[in-house]
Design a protein around this motif. Structure first.
Motif, PDB file in Angstrom:
ATOM      1  N   LEU A  80       0.841  -1.191   0.000  1.00 28.37           N
ATOM      2  CA  LEU A  80       0.000   0.000   0.000  1.00 28.37           C
ATOM      3  C   LEU A  80       0.875   1.239   0.000  1.00 28.37           C
ATOM      4  CD1 LEU A  80      -2.432  -1.021   2.912  1.00 28.37           C
ATOM      5  CD2 LEU A  80      -2.665  -1.561   0.474  1.00 28.37           C
ATOM      6  N   HIS A  81       0.457   2.256  -0.719  1.00 28.41           N
ATOM      7  CA  HIS A  81       1.141   3.550  -0.709  1.00 28.41           C
ATOM      8  C   HIS A  81       0.282   4.501   0.123  1.00 28.41           C
ATOM      9  CE1 HIS A  81       4.067   2.514  -3.918  1.00 28.41           C
ATOM     10  NE2 HIS A  81       3.101   1.673  -4.262  1.00 28.41           N
ATOM     11  N   LEU A  82       0.757   4.825   1.321  1.00 27.72           N
ATOM     12  CA  LEU A  82      -0.007   5.627   2.258  1.00 27.72           C
ATOM     13  C   LEU A  82       0.713   6.937   2.552  1.00 27.72           C
ATOM     14  CD1 LEU A  82      -0.944   2.877   4.889  1.00 27.72           C
ATOM     15  CD2 LEU A  82      -2.246   3.573   2.871  1.00 27.72           C
ATOM     16  N   ASN A  83      -0.048   7.914   3.019  1.00 30.10           N
ATOM     17  CA  ASN A  83       0.586   9.109   3.549  1.00 30.10           C
ATOM     18  C   ASN A  83       1.415   8.714   4.766  1.00 30.10           C
ATOM     19  OD1 ASN A  83      -0.589  11.042   1.752  1.00 30.10           O
ATOM     20  ND2 ASN A  83      -2.511  10.851   2.883  1.00 30.10           N
ATOM     21  N   ALA A  84       2.549   9.372   4.944  1.00 26.64           N
ATOM     22  CA  ALA A  84       3.445   9.030   6.046  1.00 26.64           C
ATOM     23  C   ALA A  84       2.681   9.034   7.366  1.00 26.64           C
ATOM     24  CB  ALA A  84       4.601  10.012   6.107  1.00 26.64           C
ATOM     25  N   GLY A  85       2.817   7.941   8.101  1.00 25.56           N
ATOM     26  CA  GLY A  85       2.184   7.853   9.409  1.00 25.56           C
ATOM     27  C   GLY A  85       0.787   7.275   9.407  1.00 25.56           C
ATOM     28  N   ASP A  86       0.148   7.140   8.228  1.00 27.41           N
ATOM     29  CA  ASP A  86      -1.205   6.588   8.184  1.00 27.41           C
ATOM     30  C   ASP A  86      -1.213   5.115   8.589  1.00 27.41           C
ATOM     31  OD1 ASP A  86      -2.205   8.974   7.403  1.00 27.41           O
ATOM     32  OD2 ASP A  86      -2.873   8.328   5.409  1.00 27.41           O
ATOM     33  N   SER A  87      -2.300   4.694   9.220  1.00 26.98           N
ATOM     34  CA  SER A  87      -2.457   3.304   9.623  1.00 26.98           C
ATOM     35  C   SER A  87      -3.000   2.476   8.466  1.00 26.98           C
ATOM     36  CB  SER A  87      -3.415   3.205  10.812  1.00 26.98           C
ATOM     37  OG  SER A  87      -2.935   3.936  11.917  1.00 26.98           O
TER      38      SER A  87
END
Length: 216
Positions: free
Chosen positions: A179-186
């Motif tokens: 998954l490519h998430l915003n930094a810090g996202d769960s």
């Protein structure tokens, strides 16, 4: 500018715990040159005003490489919506023993990917045209997609929740879904974290695939 880019890539690899070689660095620079030259004519990426913007795309893809290395991922890797080249081309450049399948519906972009793969010495990687929709394979020109992948990625194609749902039927049990998430996202609720590599803006996060009808 080239020397600056080399320094940035070397430093980024060091920060990610990746041991870069001259051969791997050369391949990353080939990818950058290819996208810089063909990006606009083949509609591979949005407008890149500075070399640093292209570096940022490569570094984000290197986070996926670092995740794969930490989890010791090998075997078959599916990348969906590969048209812009990230992370698929960087995976191809770095992990020579991955069996890569790149999915891209648009003919021009698919042709560009094949050319880029040839330039970095990975003509063995397969580029096929089609779409994943409702967890079903919608081929273009009769391209076949076989299930049983060890890992999968899709950058800027689906929401994390939908990506997990779309790709799970195509994975081996306990395959890694990137998954490519915003930094810090769960990770999405109900997902089992496999590992993560956090950057300044983005995180490459792996969750384990669990076949439908089972629990983790």
């Amino acid at each position: 500018m080239l020397a600056v880019s080399e320094a940035v890539l070397r430093e980024s690899c060091r920060d990610l715990g990746l041991e870069i070689t001259t051969r791997k660095l050369d391949k990353l620079l080939i990818i950058k040159d290819f996208i810089r030259f063909y990006g606009r004519s083949m509609n591979l990426t949005g407008a890149l005003r500075e070399d640093s913007e292209l570096d940022a795309h490569v570094i984000e893809a290197l986070q996926v490489v670092a995740l794969a290395e930490r989890l010791k991922i090998r075997g078959r890797w599916l990348d969906v919506g590969s048209g812009g080249g990230f992370p698929a081309l960087v995976l191809a450049a770095w992990l020579g023993d991955l069996n890569l399948v790149l999915v891209e519906p648009r003919e021009k972009r698919a042709s560009a990917l094949e050319l880029a793969l040839a330039k970095i010495g990975r003509p063995d990687a397969r580029v096929i045209r089609g779409r994943l929709e409702g967890s079903k394979w919608r081929p273009i020109d009769g391209a076949a997609l076989e299930p049983g992948f060890d890992a999968a990625s899709a950058r800027a194609v689906f929401s994390p929740e939908r990506w997990i749902a779309e790709v799970t039927p195509w994975m081996k049990p306990r395959g890694m879904i990137c998954l490519h998430l915003n930094a810090g996202d769960s990770v999405p609720e109900g997902s089992e974290l496999a590992g993560r590599v956090d950057g300044e803006r983005w995180s490459a996060v792996g969750v384990w695939s669990v076949p439908r009808g089972t629990t983790g």
